[in-house]
Enzyme design. Structure first.
Site, PDB file in Angstrom:
ATOM      1  N   GLU A   1       0.816  -1.210   0.000  1.00 55.31           N
ATOM      2  CA  GLU A   1       0.000   0.000   0.000  1.00 55.31           C
ATOM      3  C   GLU A   1       0.852   1.264   0.000  1.00 55.31           C
ATOM      4  OE1 GLU A   1      -1.951  -1.359   3.670  1.00 55.31           O
ATOM      5  OE2 GLU A   1      -1.292   0.511   4.573  1.00 55.31           O
TER       6      GLU A   1
ATOM      7  N   CYS B   1       3.582   8.528   0.243  1.00 57.75           N
ATOM      8  CA  CYS B   1       4.237   7.637   1.202  1.00 57.75           C
ATOM      9  C   CYS B   1       4.279   6.246   0.586  1.00 57.75           C
ATOM     10  CB  CYS B   1       3.444   7.634   2.501  1.00 57.75           C
ATOM     11  SG  CYS B   1       4.017   6.419   3.695  1.00 57.75           S
TER      12      CYS B   1
ATOM     13  N   CYS C   1       6.884  -6.781   7.127  1.00 58.03           N
ATOM     14  CA  CYS C   1       8.022  -6.223   7.864  1.00 58.03           C
ATOM     15  C   CYS C   1       8.407  -7.194   8.972  1.00 58.03           C
ATOM     16  CB  CYS C   1       7.625  -4.867   8.462  1.00 58.03           C
ATOM     17  SG  CYS C   1       8.991  -4.003   9.280  1.00 58.03           S
TER      18      CYS C   1
ATOM     19  N   CYS D   1       7.500  -3.831  15.591  1.00 57.72           N
ATOM     20  CA  CYS D   1       7.076  -2.733  16.475  1.00 57.72           C
ATOM     21  C   CYS D   1       5.639  -2.981  16.944  1.00 57.72           C
ATOM     22  CB  CYS D   1       7.177  -1.390  15.751  1.00 57.72           C
ATOM     23  SG  CYS D   1       8.863  -1.002  15.267  1.00 57.72           S
TER      24      CYS D   1
ATOM     25  N   CYS E   1       2.381  -1.248  15.329  1.00 57.12           N
ATOM     26  CA  CYS E   1       2.346  -1.133  13.867  1.00 57.12           C
ATOM     27  C   CYS E   1       1.664  -2.335  13.221  1.00 57.12           C
ATOM     28  CB  CYS E   1       3.775  -0.976  13.356  1.00 57.12           C
ATOM     29  SG  CYS E   1       3.854  -0.790  11.565  1.00 57.12           S
TER      30      CYS E   1
ATOM     31  N   GLY F   1       7.356  -1.748   5.826  1.00 56.44           N
ATOM     32  CA  GLY F   1       8.722  -2.217   5.608  1.00 56.44           C
ATOM     33  C   GLY F   1       9.767  -1.346   6.270  1.00 56.44           C
ATOM     34  N   GLU F   2      10.960  -1.909   6.420  1.00 52.62           N
ATOM     35  CA  GLU F   2      12.089  -1.167   6.973  1.00 52.62           C
ATOM     36  C   GLU F   2      13.052  -0.869   5.810  1.00 52.62           C
ATOM     37  OE1 GLU F   2      13.259   0.509   9.600  1.00 52.62           O
ATOM     38  OE2 GLU F   2      15.077   0.685   8.409  1.00 52.62           O
TER      39      GLU F   2
ATOM     40  N   SER G   1      12.515   6.812   6.588  1.00 54.68           N
ATOM     41  CA  SER G   1      12.276   6.571   8.007  1.00 54.68           C
ATOM     42  C   SER G   1      12.798   5.191   8.405  1.00 54.68           C
ATOM     43  CB  SER G   1      10.762   6.650   8.264  1.00 54.68           C
ATOM     44  OG  SER G   1      10.484   6.368   9.614  1.00 54.68           O
TER      45      SER G   1
ATOM     46  N   SER H   1      12.711   6.538  14.025  1.00 52.31           N
ATOM     47  CA  SER H   1      11.588   6.187  14.894  1.00 52.31           C
ATOM     48  C   SER H   1      12.116   5.965  16.302  1.00 52.31           C
ATOM     49  CB  SER H   1      10.907   4.919  14.374  1.00 52.31           C
ATOM     50  OG  SER H   1      10.377   5.168  13.096  1.00 52.31           O
ATOM     51  N   LEU H   2      11.920   6.960  17.143  1.00 53.11           N
ATOM     52  CA  LEU H   2      12.474   6.905  18.499  1.00 53.11           C
ATOM     53  C   LEU H   2      11.429   6.328  19.467  1.00 53.11           C
ATOM     54  CD1 LEU H   2      14.982   7.584  20.156  1.00 53.11           C
ATOM     55  CD2 LEU H   2      14.129   9.912  20.410  1.00 53.11           C
ATOM     56  N   HIS H   3      10.298   6.994  19.569  1.00 53.85           N
ATOM     57  CA  HIS H   3       9.115   6.483  20.280  1.00 53.85           C
ATOM     58  C   HIS H   3       9.257   6.262  21.783  1.00 53.85           C
ATOM     59  CE1 HIS H   3       7.459   6.208  16.367  1.00 53.85           C
ATOM     60  NE2 HIS H   3       7.937   5.031  16.039  1.00 53.85           N
TER      61      HIS H   3
ATOM     62  N   ASN I   1      -1.902   5.809  16.052  1.00 51.16           N
ATOM     63  CA  ASN I   1      -3.078   5.463  15.264  1.00 51.16           C
ATOM     64  C   ASN I   1      -3.551   4.107  15.765  1.00 51.16           C
ATOM     65  OD1 ASN I   1      -4.833   5.943  13.056  1.00 51.16           O
ATOM     66  ND2 ASN I   1      -3.091   6.678  11.858  1.00 51.16           N
TER      67      ASN I   1
ATOM     68  N   CYS J   1       0.142   2.727   8.702  1.00 41.45           N
ATOM     69  CA  CYS J   1       0.972   1.681   8.114  1.00 41.45           C
ATOM     70  C   CYS J   1       0.334   0.305   8.139  1.00 41.45           C
ATOM     71  CB  CYS J   1       2.274   1.563   8.903  1.00 41.45           C
ATOM     72  SG  CYS J   1       3.234   3.031   8.927  1.00 41.45           S
TER      73      CYS J   1
HETATM   74  N1  SAH Z   1      10.244   0.897   9.290  1.00 38.13           N
HETATM   75  C1  SAH Z   1      10.375   2.313   9.238  1.00 38.13           C
HETATM   76  C2  SAH Z   1       9.348   3.030   8.387  1.00 38.13           C
HETATM   77  C3  SAH Z   1       7.901   2.640   8.462  1.00 38.13           C
HETATM   78  S1  SAH Z   1       6.799   3.266   9.633  1.00 38.13           S
HETATM   79  C4  SAH Z   1      10.407   2.884  10.621  1.00 38.13           C
HETATM   80  O1  SAH Z   1      10.275   2.130  11.588  1.00 38.13           O
HETATM   81  O2  SAH Z   1      10.618   4.073  10.777  1.00 38.13           O
HETATM   82  C5  SAH Z   1       6.685   4.999   9.631  1.00 38.13           C
HETATM   83  C6  SAH Z   1       6.447   5.550  11.033  1.00 38.13           C
HETATM   84  O3  SAH Z   1       5.115   5.313  11.525  1.00 38.13           O
HETATM   85  C7  SAH Z   1       7.370   4.925  12.067  1.00 38.13           C
HETATM   86  O4  SAH Z   1       7.835   5.925  12.924  1.00 38.13           O
HETATM   87  C8  SAH Z   1       6.459   3.967  12.788  1.00 38.13           C
HETATM   88  O5  SAH Z   1       6.959   3.636  14.038  1.00 38.13           O
HETATM   89  C9  SAH Z   1       5.166   4.751  12.819  1.00 38.13           C
HETATM   90  N2  SAH Z   1       3.945   3.970  13.026  1.00 38.13           N
HETATM   91  C10 SAH Z   1       3.622   2.748  12.561  1.00 38.13           C
HETATM   92  N3  SAH Z   1       2.395   2.374  12.941  1.00 38.13           N
HETATM   93  C11 SAH Z   1       1.912   3.392  13.669  1.00 38.13           C
HETATM   94  C12 SAH Z   1       0.684   3.613  14.356  1.00 38.13           C
HETATM   95  N4  SAH Z   1      -0.275   2.704  14.351  1.00 38.13           N
HETATM   96  N5  SAH Z   1       0.522   4.794  14.997  1.00 38.13           N
HETATM   97  C13 SAH Z   1       1.510   5.727  14.991  1.00 38.13           C
HETATM   98  N6  SAH Z   1       2.667   5.574  14.373  1.00 38.13           N
HETATM   99  C14 SAH Z   1       2.889   4.422  13.726  1.00 38.13           C
END
Ligand code: SAH
Length: 337
Positions: free
Chosen positions: A86, A99, A106, A110, A113, A153-154, A185, A208-210, A284, A327
């Site tokens: 997608e 995007c 993947c 995470c 995700c 994907g990464e 990203s 992606s720090l989080h 999300n 995602c």
């Molecule tokens: N694999 C890469 C790129 C894909 S995700 C990465 O990890 O960065 C793009 C961003 O959206 C990442 O920061 C990911 O952690 C975040 N993300 C994925 N699902 C999400 C969700 N349900 N709510 C908020 N952020 C999300």
């Protein structure tokens, strides 16, 4: 094929070198998907290429969802092996952003995700990444000015194809999108971030720090067990030193998990010295997990706390909430169906 590969092919076929440029421009500037459309390429050469088995890898659009809230469009593509990926088209005042996905599924795991729930199947080729953009431009009639590799994907786990993709996307013989308008990203694959820094590209790296601590990051992102938070941040510092490009940190805010005042303070201590930007993403919610967004007030407080410490912060505008914008959501739903 990259421009170089196409040049080699023309040589092998005893064709003049300028044919490589012509064909390349048809595919990557005009975005055609057949030899017939290449009006200035001799019929003989087209036949030679077809006979030698050269074809077009053009993903087919199998579903389009348009948001009634903001015009965001989500596309589901079917690839030649019937896998689906997608992509999203988002319209902003400063231009249109697409995007794209970089892998089918993947393996990073995470927790919040949807892309990773069914695991990883394969990498996308550079062509499959480019074609998501070409086909969206064609379907929507919109010009794309920004590209973010933030779909499923990464990207750094598909490094060679990603690099070819970036070079071809910014090539003047193709869409010629400035590298400054391309964002990649990553969840933080340290050796690959360092390798990318050496390329001295002008793209934006988003990390992606989080989380504000190693312990919390491990809870949300399994990859944090392999690459420790300080090691990841050091790699980002190196990226800035080598490229001069400010790193962007993504921080998905999850109520009760990483949204406290202490989290904001710890985050400030972690990155306060860096020339960076923080993008807060209210998580999300996906149906497979119980993660919830903090309320607006909490999000603002978190933002203020960082801003008061001189850190650049934006709250990501949520788009496409009504069309499974996050995602991996659309692909997962389609597969289940
Ligand atoms: N694999 C890469 C790129 C894909 S995700 C990465 O990890 O960065 C793009 C961003 O959206 C990442 O920061 C990911 O952690 C975040 N993300 C994925 N699902 C999400 C969700 N349900 N709510 C908020 N952020 C999300």
């Amino acid at each position: 094929m990259t421009p170089e590969q196409l040049t080699v092919l023309m040589k092998e076929l005893n064709e003049p070198a300028f044919r490589a440029k012509q064909i390349y421009e048809w595919i990557h500037k005009q975005c055609v998907s057949s030899f017939e459309e290449m009006s200035n390429v001799p019929k003989k050469l087209k036949e030679k290429l077809t006979a030698a088995g050269y074809t077009f890898c053009v993903p087919k659009i199998v579903e389009v969802q348009e948001s009634k809230l903001d015009g965001t469009k989500k596309y589901l593509f079917e690839l030649s092996d019937h896998q689906v990926v997608e992509s999203v088209l988002m319209k902003y005042k400063h231009g249109n952003s697409v995007c794209i996905s970089s892998q089918v599924g993947c393996k990073m795991g995470c927790r919040f995700c949807a892309s990773t729930l069914d695991g990883w199947l394969r990498n996308l080729s550079n062509g499959e990444m480019l074609q998501q953009i070409y086909q969206i431009q064609k379907e929507s009639g919109e010009r794309v000015s920004n590209v973010v590799v933030m779909g499923t994907g990464e990207p750094l786990d598909n490094y060679d194809n990603l690099l070819a993709f970036i070079h071809m996307l910014s090539d003047e013989k193709g869409l010629h999108i400035s590298q400054r308008n391309i964002t990649v990203s990553t969840c933080g694959l340290v050796p690959k971030i360092l390798e990318l820094a050496e390329e001295r590209l002008q793209i934006t790296l988003a990390l992606s720090l989080h989380a504000s601590s190693q312990e919390k990051r491990e809870e949300l992102m399994p990859i944090a067990k392999t690459y420790e938070i300080h090691e990841v941040l050091d790699a980002c510092r190196t990226y800035f030193d080598k490229t001069g490009r400010r790193v962007s940190f993504e921080y998905s805010l999850v109520a009760g998990v990483n949204d406290s005042e202490e989290d904001a303070a710890r985050l400030k201590a972690l990155i306060g010295d860096m020339n960076c930007h923080v993008n807060l993403i209210p998580v999300n919610p996906i149906k497979e997990r119980s993660f919830k967004q903090p309320d607006r007030e909490n999000i603002r407080r978190f933002q203020n706390k960082l801003e008061n410490n001189g850190i650049n912060v934006t709250i990501r505008r949520e788009m496409g909430r009504d069309i499974d914008g996050a995602c991996g959501q659309l692909r997962k739903k389609y597969m289940e169906r």
